[in-house]
Design an enzyme around this catalytic site. Structure first.
Site, short mmCIF file in Angstrom:
data_model
loop_
_atom_site.label_atom_id
_atom_site.label_comp_id
_atom_site.label_asym_id
_atom_site.label_seq_id
_atom_site.Cartn_x
_atom_site.Cartn_y
_atom_site.Cartn_z
N TRP A 282 -6.46 -5.36 -1.09
CA TRP A 282 -5.50 -4.46 -0.43
C TRP A 282 -5.99 -4.11 0.98
O TRP A 282 -5.17 -3.94 1.90
CB TRP A 282 -5.30 -3.19 -1.26
N TRP A 310 14.64 11.86 8.33
CA TRP A 310 13.46 12.66 8.04
C TRP A 310 13.73 14.10 8.43
O TRP A 310 14.32 14.36 9.48
CB TRP A 310 12.23 12.15 8.82
N TRP A 364 6.54 10.22 7.65
CA TRP A 364 5.20 9.76 7.24
C TRP A 364 4.20 9.83 8.41
O TRP A 364 2.99 9.93 8.19
CB TRP A 364 5.23 8.36 6.63
N TRP A 387 0.60 4.74 4.03
CA TRP A 387 1.67 5.74 4.22
C TRP A 387 3.03 5.08 4.16
O TRP A 387 3.97 5.60 3.57
CB TRP A 387 1.47 6.51 5.54
C1 LIG Z 1 -1.51 7.78 1.81
C2 LIG Z 1 -2.77 6.95 1.74
C3 LIG Z 1 -3.60 6.84 2.85
C4 LIG Z 1 -4.75 6.05 2.80
N1 LIG Z 1 -5.57 5.96 3.91
C5 LIG Z 1 -6.69 5.20 3.87
C6 LIG Z 1 -7.56 5.11 5.00
O1 LIG Z 1 -7.31 5.68 6.06
N2 LIG Z 1 -8.68 4.35 4.88
C7 LIG Z 1 -8.97 3.66 3.72
O2 LIG Z 1 -10.00 2.98 3.67
N3 LIG Z 1 -8.15 3.71 2.66
C8 LIG Z 1 -7.03 4.46 2.68
N4 LIG Z 1 -6.23 4.52 1.57
C9 LIG Z 1 -6.50 3.63 0.42
C10 LIG Z 1 -7.41 4.19 -0.69
O3 LIG Z 1 -6.99 5.47 -1.07
C11 LIG Z 1 -8.89 4.25 -0.29
O4 LIG Z 1 -9.29 3.02 0.25
C12 LIG Z 1 -9.77 4.53 -1.51
O5 LIG Z 1 -9.40 5.75 -2.11
C13 LIG Z 1 -11.22 4.62 -1.06
O6 LIG Z 1 -12.05 5.00 -2.12
P1 LIG Z 1 -13.13 4.02 -2.71
O7 LIG Z 1 -13.97 3.45 -1.62
O8 LIG Z 1 -13.83 4.75 -3.79
O9 LIG Z 1 -12.22 2.88 -3.29
P2 LIG Z 1 -12.50 1.79 -4.42
O10 LIG Z 1 -11.50 2.01 -5.49
O11 LIG Z 1 -13.91 1.74 -4.79
O12 LIG Z 1 -12.07 0.43 -3.69
C14 LIG Z 1 -13.00 -0.37 -2.93
C15 LIG Z 1 -12.47 -0.57 -1.53
O13 LIG Z 1 -11.23 -1.27 -1.56
C16 LIG Z 1 -10.39 -0.79 -0.52
N5 LIG Z 1 -9.18 -0.20 -1.10
C17 LIG Z 1 -9.05 0.40 -2.30
N6 LIG Z 1 -7.78 0.80 -2.49
C18 LIG Z 1 -7.09 0.46 -1.39
C19 LIG Z 1 -5.73 0.60 -0.97
N7 LIG Z 1 -4.80 1.15 -1.77
N8 LIG Z 1 -5.38 0.14 0.23
C20 LIG Z 1 -6.29 -0.45 1.05
N9 LIG Z 1 -7.59 -0.62 0.71
C21 LIG Z 1 -7.99 -0.17 -0.49
C22 LIG Z 1 -11.16 0.25 0.25
O14 LIG Z 1 -11.78 -0.36 1.35
C23 LIG Z 1 -12.18 0.71 -0.78
O15 LIG Z 1 -13.34 1.26 -0.22
C24 LIG Z 1 -5.07 5.34 1.61
C25 LIG Z 1 -4.22 5.46 0.49
C26 LIG Z 1 -3.10 6.27 0.55
C27 LIG Z 1 -2.23 6.36 -0.66
#
Ligand SMILES: Cc1cc2nc3c(=O)[nH]c(=O)nc-3n(C[C@H](O)[C@H](O)[C@H](O)COP(=O)(O)OP(=O)(O)OC[C@H]3O[C@@H](n4cnc5c(N)ncnc54)[C@H](O)[C@@H]3O)c2cc1C
Length: 480
Positions: A282, A310, A364, A387
């Site tokens: 992702w 919006w 958003w 978003w």
């Molecule tokens: C509204 C919204 C805004 C977000 N903004 C950001 C942001 O600014 N920066 C950010 O890194 N992530 C963002 N995310 C995605 C996600 O929430 C975080 O990457 C994740 O919570 C990070 O925690 P983790 O490292 O423990 O993830 P883990 O579950 O351990 O996942 C490992 C890595 O995979 C990537 N990843 C995981 N889920 C997603 C996802 N849905 N989309 C893209 N990459 C993902 C991240 O790099 C993450 O560190 C957003 C999600 C939402 C719903």
């Protein structure tokens, strides 16, 4: 005297698996590691406050790591091309090596740098490493750009280089004379007021060493139950590697390689590991989308959403959302987790974001900007793509009519209210049955738990039934 090579650290604040640094060390003479704090190049978006706090610590960690290799970190602030032009002249550099960035601003800045260096006959080499794959590599069979995650990842995951990442160099050749450096503390990265980041600091250790430790801890434990537990915010079931990845303190290839290595050695983590790797997909997908559709930073991917009405409603409601005072406990817990730790669990990000765009009908952009300012893992592509996904206007988005119900989401993913009790302590004594809906609790239950709605904890700031109907009407208006 051997000619020097400048290695530009921008989105890659690490020594290991840093192709630009390794190429300079192996093939050239003295190396001058440089970081430019650039808020001046065209289209650059200034960092948010939480990211600045992280950057401050991360630069210090990088400088200390470089010093241990006999090198140093030269820090300058200003427009990247201008700063590098000055440095090239000062040290007589014959090469500038850097890691490629993928945002529209990074692409423009690199183009301008390249043109300047070409005129001066200075070699400019750009390396990958911030992503698993270069965006140009992943195309459909008919040579078009992917806009849907599943087929994107099916193709992309087959193309990933699974070879062992390069370790950090043991020694980095230093120049005879170092150019001057601005002090890291003079960059204006400190939080204001100074104590603001204290709770955040208690949660995180920025830097490459800490990133590797966090990965090792994750692969030794939580990864096993990652698939089942990752949606439950009270558990520490996810890796929390996102800020380390955002600042390039660890490479995605290192995550890929180490996870695969552990999976090969331990069958019990194969399912969890595979799911974790898919989440990295992702991250790739978001970056590839932004690279291919740079307009998405400000415009919806689905054109019909240009006409979406919006709301321009009550800004008190947005402030309540930002402060975690909505009267919906799971959202308030999430928004307070964000404020206190600079991070929010992914499931709760989705619920909180949905509330802003679908229940409050705010654009958003508003939520994206708040997250950008307050997340330590703020990532331009991930934030915008996520978003747009929640708002239903993204490429492969959650349908707009699917509106998260914060109460049932809370009951499903935080059944006993452990997460809510942690971040909303005024509800700590509520029984499980009402922890996600205190406004439905009988008077005597509230009294026993020491909760007075509207005083110790807010009443719900909106009527969700009406909000849902308004959201669906807004959607219908753009369909017609
Ligand atoms: C509204 C919204 C805004 C977000 N903004 C950001 C942001 O600014 N920066 C950010 O890194 N992530 C963002 N995310 C995605 C996600 O929430 C975080 O990457 C994740 O919570 C990070 O925690 P983790 O490292 O423990 O993830 P883990 O579950 O351990 O996942 C490992 C890595 O995979 C990537 N990843 C995981 N889920 C997603 C996802 N849905 N989309 C893209 N990459 C993902 C991240 O790099 C993450 O560190 C957003 C999600 C939402 C719903």
């Amino acid at each position: 005297m051997a000619s020097a090579t400048i290695v530009l650290f921008s989105n890659t604040l690490r020594l290991a698996d840093n192709a630009a640094l390794l190429a300079a060390v192996v093939t050239r003479g003295p190396v001058i590691p440089v970081y430019i704090f650039d808020e001046q190049s065209p289209k650059v978006r200034p960092l948010g406050a939480a990211s600045k706090w992280w950057l401050l610590q991360s630069l210090k960690a990088l400088r200390d790591d470089l010093r241990r290799c006999g090198s140093d970190l030269i820090v300058r602030s200003g427009n990247t091309t201008d700063c590098i032009a000055k440095l090239v002249a000062e040290v007589g550099a014959t090469g500038v090596f850097l890691t490629r960035g993928y945002t529209p601003a990074a692409a423009m800045s690199e183009q301008s740098l390249h043109e300047m260096l070409e005129k001066k006959n200075v070699q400019c080499r750009r390396f990958g490493g911030h992503l698993l794959l270069e965006p140009e590599m992943v195309r459909t069979k008919t040579d078009t750009k992917y806009t849907v995650f599943t087929p994107f990842w099916r193709t992309a995951s087959e193309l990933i280089d699974a070879t062992e990442p390069q370790p950090a160099p043991k020694a980095i050749p230093a120049p005879e004379h170092w150019p001057t450096s601005e002090a890291i503390d003079s960059l204006g990265l400190e939080p204001k007021p100074a104590h603001w980041a204290e709770p955040i600091a208690a949660h995180w250790q920025p830097g490459e060493v800490a990133a590797r430790e966090r990965l090792a801890d994750f692969l030794d434990g939580p990864v096993q139950s990652y698939k089942q537990a990752r949606d439950f915010p009270a558990t520490n079931a996810t890796s929390s590697l996102s800020p380390h990845l955002a600042f390039g303190e660890i490479s995605p290839r290192t995550l890929w390689f180490e996870a695969k290595k552990h999976m090969a050695a331990n069958e019990a983590i194969v399912t969890g590991g595979a799911h974790f790797l898919r989440e990295l997909g992702w991250r790739e997908f978001s970056a590839h989308l932004l690279f291919n559709f740079p307009n998405m930073q400000s415009h919806p991917m689905r054109e019909q959403f240009n006409k979406f009405p919006w709301g321009e409603g009550n800004s008190d409601l947005v402030h309540a959302w930002q402060k975690g005072q909505t009267g919906f406990p799971i959202i308030d817990a999430g928004m307070r987790q964000l404020w206190q730790t600079g991070w929010m669990h992914n499931r709760v990000r989705m619920i909180a974001a949905s509330f802003l765009v679908k229940d409050l009908l705010w654009h958003w952009h508003e939520g994206e900007a708040w997250f950008w300012d307050t997340l330590v893992d703020a990532d331009f592509a991930n934030n915008i793509a996520s978003w747009q996904w929640v708002a239903g206007c993204g490429a492969d988005a959650s349908p707009y009519f699917r509106i998260f119900n914060p109460t049932t989401q809370g009951e499903k993913f935080d059944k006993a209210g452990e997460y809510v009790r942690r971040f909303v302590p005024e509800l700590a004594a509520m029984p499980d049955k009402y922890i996600h809906c205190p406004s439905s609790a009988p008077e005597d239950v509230l009294e026993l738990a020491g909760v007075t709605l509207g005083e110790t904890y807010p009443k719900p700031i909106i009527d969700r039934k009406k909000a849902r109907a308004a959201a669906l009407a807004a959607l219908a208006s753009i369909k017609n």
